[in-house]
Design a protein around this motif. Structure first.
Motif, PDB file in Angstrom:
ATOM      1  N   ILE A 119       6.362  -0.065  -2.795  1.00  0.00           N
ATOM      2  CA  ILE A 119       5.252   0.870  -2.853  1.00  0.00           C
ATOM      3  C   ILE A 119       5.159   1.187  -4.335  1.00  0.00           C
ATOM      4  O   ILE A 119       6.138   1.664  -4.922  1.00  0.00           O
ATOM      5  N   HIS A 120       4.047   0.873  -4.973  1.00  0.00           N
ATOM      6  CA  HIS A 120       3.967   1.042  -6.432  1.00  0.00           C
ATOM      7  C   HIS A 120       2.599   1.532  -6.862  1.00  0.00           C
ATOM      8  O   HIS A 120       1.634   1.495  -6.110  1.00  0.00           O
ATOM      9  N   GLY A 121       2.559   1.979  -8.100  1.00  0.00           N
ATOM     10  CA  GLY A 121       1.316   2.473  -8.674  1.00  0.00           C
ATOM     11  C   GLY A 121       0.386   1.353  -9.086  1.00  0.00           C
ATOM     12  O   GLY A 121       0.814   0.224  -9.353  1.00  0.00           O
ATOM     13  N   THR A 122      -0.884   1.715  -9.147  1.00  0.00           N
ATOM     14  CA  THR A 122      -1.931   0.817  -9.627  1.00  0.00           C
ATOM     15  C   THR A 122      -2.962   1.679 -10.347  1.00  0.00           C
ATOM     16  O   THR A 122      -3.098   2.868 -10.039  1.00  0.00           O
ATOM     17  N   PRO A 123      -3.664   1.138 -11.328  1.00  0.00           N
ATOM     18  CA  PRO A 123      -4.639   1.941 -12.061  1.00  0.00           C
ATOM     19  C   PRO A 123      -5.710   2.539 -11.133  1.00  0.00           C
ATOM     20  O   PRO A 123      -6.076   1.943 -10.116  1.00  0.00           O
ATOM     21  N   SER A 124      -6.230   3.695 -11.514  1.00  0.00           N
ATOM     22  CA  SER A 124      -7.253   4.366 -10.702  1.00  0.00           C
ATOM     23  C   SER A 124      -8.548   3.554 -10.639  1.00  0.00           C
ATOM     24  O   SER A 124      -9.374   3.786  -9.760  1.00  0.00           O
ATOM     25  N   SER A 125      -8.696   2.575 -11.524  1.00  0.00           N
ATOM     26  CA  SER A 125      -9.873   1.701 -11.475  1.00  0.00           C
ATOM     27  C   SER A 125      -9.783   0.692 -10.333  1.00  0.00           C
ATOM     28  O   SER A 125     -10.788   0.095  -9.963  1.00  0.00           O
ATOM     29  N   GLU A 126      -8.592   0.497  -9.789  1.00  0.00           N
ATOM     30  CA  GLU A 126      -8.411  -0.454  -8.688  1.00  0.00           C
ATOM     31  C   GLU A 126      -8.793   0.206  -7.365  1.00  0.00           C
ATOM     32  O   GLU A 126      -8.336   1.304  -7.075  1.00  0.00           O
ATOM     33  N   PRO A 127      -9.603  -0.463  -6.548  1.00  0.00           N
ATOM     34  CA  PRO A 127      -9.993   0.138  -5.274  1.00  0.00           C
ATOM     35  C   PRO A 127      -8.823   0.191  -4.288  1.00  0.00           C
ATOM     36  O   PRO A 127      -7.971  -0.694  -4.279  1.00  0.00           O
ATOM     37  N   LEU A 128      -8.813   1.233  -3.485  1.00  0.00           N
ATOM     38  CA  LEU A 128      -7.870   1.366  -2.383  1.00  0.00           C
ATOM     39  C   LEU A 128      -8.673   1.327  -1.092  1.00  0.00           C
ATOM     40  O   LEU A 128      -9.894   1.343  -1.107  1.00  0.00           O
ATOM     41  N   GLY A 129      -7.964   1.277   0.040  1.00  0.00           N
ATOM     42  CA  GLY A 129      -8.650   1.267   1.325  1.00  0.00           C
ATOM     43  C   GLY A 129      -9.043  -0.123   1.784  1.00  0.00           C
ATOM     44  O   GLY A 129      -9.698  -0.286   2.806  1.00  0.00           O
ATOM     45  N   GLU A 130      -8.637  -1.135   1.021  1.00  0.00           N
ATOM     46  CA  GLU A 130      -8.903  -2.520   1.401  1.00  0.00           C
ATOM     47  C   GLU A 130      -7.731  -3.379   0.930  1.00  0.00           C
ATOM     48  O   GLU A 130      -7.109  -3.077  -0.089  1.00  0.00           O
ATOM     49  N   PRO A 131      -7.387  -4.427   1.677  1.00  0.00           N
ATOM     50  CA  PRO A 131      -6.263  -5.283   1.290  1.00  0.00           C
ATOM     51  C   PRO A 131      -6.571  -6.054   0.004  1.00  0.00           C
ATOM     52  O   PRO A 131      -7.543  -6.804  -0.042  1.00  0.00           O
ATOM     53  N   ARG A 132      -5.743  -5.848  -1.037  1.00  0.00           N
ATOM     54  CA  ARG A 132      -5.978  -6.516  -2.317  1.00  0.00           C
ATOM     55  C   ARG A 132      -4.687  -6.916  -3.046  1.00  0.00           C
ATOM     56  O   ARG A 132      -4.736  -7.548  -4.091  1.00  0.00           O
ATOM     57  N   SER A 133      -3.521  -6.508  -2.520  1.00  0.00           N
ATOM     58  CA  SER A 133      -2.270  -6.743  -3.245  1.00  0.00           C
ATOM     59  C   SER A 133      -1.697  -8.130  -2.942  1.00  0.00           C
ATOM     60  O   SER A 133      -2.240  -8.885  -2.140  1.00  0.00           O
ATOM     61  N   HIS A 134      -0.564  -8.424  -3.565  1.00  0.00           N
ATOM     62  CA  HIS A 134       0.156  -9.677  -3.304  1.00  0.00           C
ATOM     63  C   HIS A 134       1.230  -9.471  -2.244  1.00  0.00           C
ATOM     64  O   HIS A 134       2.167 -10.256  -2.168  1.00  0.00           O
ATOM     65  N   GLY A 135       1.122  -8.388  -1.463  1.00  0.00           N
ATOM     66  CA  GLY A 135       2.081  -8.102  -0.401  1.00  0.00           C
ATOM     67  C   GLY A 135       2.645  -6.695  -0.471  1.00  0.00           C
ATOM     68  O   GLY A 135       3.092  -6.152   0.530  1.00  0.00           O
ATOM     69  N   CYS A 136       2.630  -6.107  -1.658  1.00  0.00           N
ATOM     70  CA  CYS A 136       3.121  -4.744  -1.829  1.00  0.00           C
ATOM     71  C   CYS A 136       2.116  -3.731  -1.309  1.00  0.00           C
ATOM     72  O   CYS A 136       1.015  -4.081  -0.903  1.00  0.00           O
ATOM     73  N   ILE A 137       2.513  -2.474  -1.366  1.00  0.00           N
ATOM     74  CA  ILE A 137       1.640  -1.368  -1.007  1.00  0.00           C
ATOM     75  C   ILE A 137       1.277  -0.650  -2.298  1.00  0.00           C
ATOM     76  O   ILE A 137       2.160  -0.128  -2.990  1.00  0.00           O
ATOM     77  N   ARG A 138       0.013  -0.670  -2.656  1.00  0.00           N
ATOM     78  CA  ARG A 138      -0.453  -0.045  -3.902  1.00  0.00           C
ATOM     79  C   ARG A 138      -1.006   1.344  -3.632  1.00  0.00           C
ATOM     80  O   ARG A 138      -1.685   1.568  -2.633  1.00  0.00           O
ATOM     81  N   MET A 139      -0.737   2.248  -4.582  1.00  0.00           N
ATOM     82  CA  MET A 139      -1.288   3.609  -4.552  1.00  0.00           C
ATOM     83  C   MET A 139      -1.732   3.968  -5.953  1.00  0.00           C
ATOM     84  O   MET A 139      -1.168   3.467  -6.929  1.00  0.00           O
ATOM     85  N   HIS A 140      -2.697   4.869  -6.068  1.00  0.00           N
ATOM     86  CA  HIS A 140      -3.050   5.381  -7.391  1.00  0.00           C
ATOM     87  C   HIS A 140      -1.903   6.222  -7.923  1.00  0.00           C
ATOM     88  O   HIS A 140      -1.132   6.821  -7.151  1.00  0.00           O
ATOM     89  N   ASP A 141      -1.775   6.254  -9.234  1.00  0.00           N
ATOM     90  CA  ASP A 141      -0.603   6.828  -9.888  1.00  0.00           C
ATOM     91  C   ASP A 141      -0.304   8.274  -9.510  1.00  0.00           C
ATOM     92  O   ASP A 141       0.846   8.615  -9.217  1.00  0.00           O
TER      93      ASP A 141
END
Length: 161
Positions: A119-141
């Motif tokens: 479970i890791h951070g991702t920039p706020s410019s990256e959309p959430l609510g849709e599958p986009r990672s390489h397998g991890c769980i992304r959240m805004h910082d």
């Protein structure tokens, strides 16, 4: 106080932190672009029961960039993102997961820990609510910092897909 638990619901792209029956927080996330699955190299988010194995990045500045679970010395901002448009950003904090179910998400070709699922951070410019990672769980910082501060090593994490 009841033990804290994390539930990641892949169909709704949400992460829920609870203590007993009480919901403490709910956050949007982004899971694996390739769907759910446990095989090494699949790019899928592994299902089942996991635990937080390690907490990485405590005290790092928001936006700290990680590679190989180590801070690079960079802070993710618009200029850095523009300079590296294809980069898979891992920022701010990491909760490294380990599987608890032998043959499903632990051991052999399905080992969550050896797949480096976080479970890791991702920039706020990256959309959430849709599958986009390489397998991890992304959240805004900011959300990840709030979660991290309430999540000790050993916290159960269930991923439903």
């Amino acid at each position: 106080m009841s033990e804290r638990r994390i539930l990641i619901d892949v169909p709704t792209q949400t992460l829920t932190l609870s203590a007993g029956t009480r919901v403490l927080a709910r956050y949007p996330v982004s899971t694996g672009r390739n769907g759910v699955g446990e095989r090494n190299g699949s790019g899928c988010t592994p299902r089942g029961l996991h635990r937080v194995r390690a907490r990485i990045g405590e005290g790092c500045a928001p936006g700290t960039v990680f590679r190989g679970r180590r801070p690079t010395g960079e802070i993710c901002d618009a200029a850095l993102r523009a300079a590296h448009p294809g980069r898979d950003w891992i920022t701010t904090r990491i909760l490294w997961l380990t599987g608890c179910e032998p043959g499903r998400n632990r051991g052999g070709e399905v080992d969550t820990l050896r797949r480096y699922i976080y479970i890791h951070g991702t920039p706020s410019s990256e959309p959430l609510g849709e599958p986009r990672s390489h397998g991890c769980i992304r959240m805004h910082d900011a959300a990840l910092i709030a979660l991290f501060d309430q999540t000790p090593v050993g916290t159960p994490v269930e991923i439903r897909g």
